[in-house]
Design a protein around this motif. Structure first.
Motif: not given
Length: 294
Positions: A139-157
């Motif tokens: 969200l802060s722009g320090r990385v461009d994309m991620v691989f992570a444990i989901g579910p990833i559910a939030m505004p802006g992603i």
């Protein structure tokens, strides 16, 4: 005609996305004085101030916000024109990727090998971190994309599931054999180990403990999954682990599966910002979705 260069627009857009001149300087590998000079040059060309100082912060002006909105559309169109889908093989640049340990042990190698073959001029900078930190970095722009444990559910992603991973309760061979002889139950006297409390894996373990017949007044934590595996393998207790990271040790007999109820498989997802305008990052995210169950 105004002499506005590509780097002027790129600098303005990254300041807008990341919030500060310093963050934009880090993202563009430039000094902060260079970033400030570019904005002064751009303001000289457009003829109005883009930023105003509020306390210690520099904020976009009313006209500056409108100009950024127009530039976002222009920048997207320009990059899509210069880099058609057929030309991604020749695309170059540095893409910052964040990954959790579990993803790094499974889908991340498949992804990096695929990109190395299809987009050989792209350099990947990979950082391993916990899911909570990965989302903040995205969200802060320090990385461009991620691989992570989901579910990833939030505004802006925007996120996509690329793999499911089963979970297993494990103990060392010696401890596991003793527990099996006693009926297979873990028991409250057995040390219990978990990943860090900020990880979704910790929440899953806590939920299973609440549902089980045994109670553990204390759960030890470690923020590194591989170190956690070593602790359990050495006889330090019992832990809940992703199967993809322990299959070889189970096959070798150094870790033993326990007959305890496990949570549903965890989801491994790739994610990027929903307002991402860089076509290279969007293409990499699209390709990450295609490695599902590869």
């Amino acid at each position: 005609m105004n002499r506005i260069a590509f780097y002027h627009l790129e600098t303005l857009l990254w300041i807008s996305r990341l919030g500060t001149f310093g963050a934009a300087a880090d993202r563009l590998n430039a000094s902060q004085p260079t970033i400030s000079a570019r904005i002064r040059e751009l303001e000289g060309q457009v003829g109005f101030p883009l930023f105003q100082r509020e306390g210690r912060n520099m904020m976009l002006t009313v006209r500056g916000r409108e100009f950024v909105q127009q530039c976002e559309m222009l920048w997207t169109t320009l990059q899509q024109t210069l880099l058609s889908p057929d030309e991604f093989r020749g695309a170059s640049g540095i893409v910052r990727v964040g990954s959790g340990e579990i993803a790094a042990a499974s889908c991340l190698p498949v992804f990096t090998n695929a990109i190395r073959g299809s987009m050989p001029k792209i350099s990947l900078e990979i950082e391993i971190n916990l899911t909570a930190h990965l989302i903040d970095d995205l969200l802060s722009g320090r990385v461009d994309m991620v691989f992570a444990i989901g579910p990833i559910a939030m505004p802006g992603i925007v996120a996509s599931t690329i793999q499911q991973v089963d979970l297993v309760w494990l103990a060392s061979r010696e401890l596991g054999e003793r527990l099996i002889e006693k009926g297979g139950g873990i028991g409250s006297a057995v040390p219990l180990w978990s990943v860090a409390r900020s990880s979704p894996m910790h929440d899953l373990m806590a939920t299973m403990i609440r549902k089980s017949s045994f109670q553990h007044p204390q759960v030890h934590t470690c923020n590194n999954v591989r170190s956690l595996i070593d602790i359990v393998e050495s006889g330090g207790g019992v832990g809940l682990f992703p199967l993809n990271m322990v299959e070889e040790k189970i096959a070798a007999g150094s870790l033993v599966k326990l007959d305890e109820e496990v949570p549903a498989p965890i989801l491994l997802q790739s994610a990027m910002r929903s307002n991402e305008h860089d076509p290279i990052i969007s293409e990499l995210f699209r390709r990450s979705c295609e490695i599902a169950y590869a």
